[in-house]
Design an enzyme around this catalytic site. Sequence first.
Site, PDB file in Angstrom:
ATOM      1  N   CYS A  69      29.075  35.834  23.366  1.00 44.17           N
ATOM      2  CA  CYS A  69      29.928  36.938  22.895  1.00 44.17           C
ATOM      3  C   CYS A  69      31.114  37.141  23.831  1.00 44.17           C
ATOM      4  O   CYS A  69      32.240  37.375  23.371  1.00 44.17           O
ATOM      5  CB  CYS A  69      29.125  38.230  22.780  1.00 44.17           C
ATOM      6  SG  CYS A  69      27.820  38.172  21.538  1.00 44.17           S
ATOM      7  N   SER A  70      30.877  37.035  25.116  1.00 36.92           N
ATOM      8  CA  SER A  70      31.965  37.196  26.087  1.00 36.92           C
ATOM      9  C   SER A  70      33.031  36.129  25.889  1.00 36.92           C
ATOM     10  O   SER A  70      34.228  36.423  25.868  1.00 36.92           O
ATOM     11  CB  SER A  70      31.413  37.133  27.511  1.00 36.92           C
ATOM     12  OG  SER A  70      30.478  38.162  27.725  1.00 36.92           O
TER      13      SER A  70
END
Length: 156
Positions: free
Chosen positions: A45-46
């Site tokens: 996600c990052s």
Amino acid sequence: MPLGVGDRAPDFTLDGSPRASYRVSEMIGTPLVLAFYPEDHSPVCSIQLRAYSDGMADFSRLGAMVWGVSPQDPQVHSDFAEKYGINFPLLSDGDKAVAKAYEVLGPLGFYRRSIFVIDRFGIISYCHRTTAGLTYKPTSALLEAIQEAEAKSSGR
């Protein structure tokens, strides 16, 4: 039949970071990318949201907005955005009602990484749901989907 291309995007209002309420129906006239993602501060996600953030000039050039949507609360989103330099709104779907409306929950109730491009008329023009959350659609694919939607909608 599952929600998909050609369907009107379900409307919703969610709180997010930056602190505000965000509503899909208020975006009519602006292409909108909804990036559903499982969790702030997770590795994939990052990387995904930083990539979209790095592409914001290209999204803006097309007149498009990007919103990230996940179940974490606005303060967690704010911390995540600050840590990773995310420069678009991150919305909080704590009860997962929006995830249900967009049919992005997996069998155990976890978010499946999913992307929806909503055209300026509020119609879903692109939709991708993953079954395994280790990959994501690159910025270039989203920009192409926005351009295609704009080309089609100019013929309406």
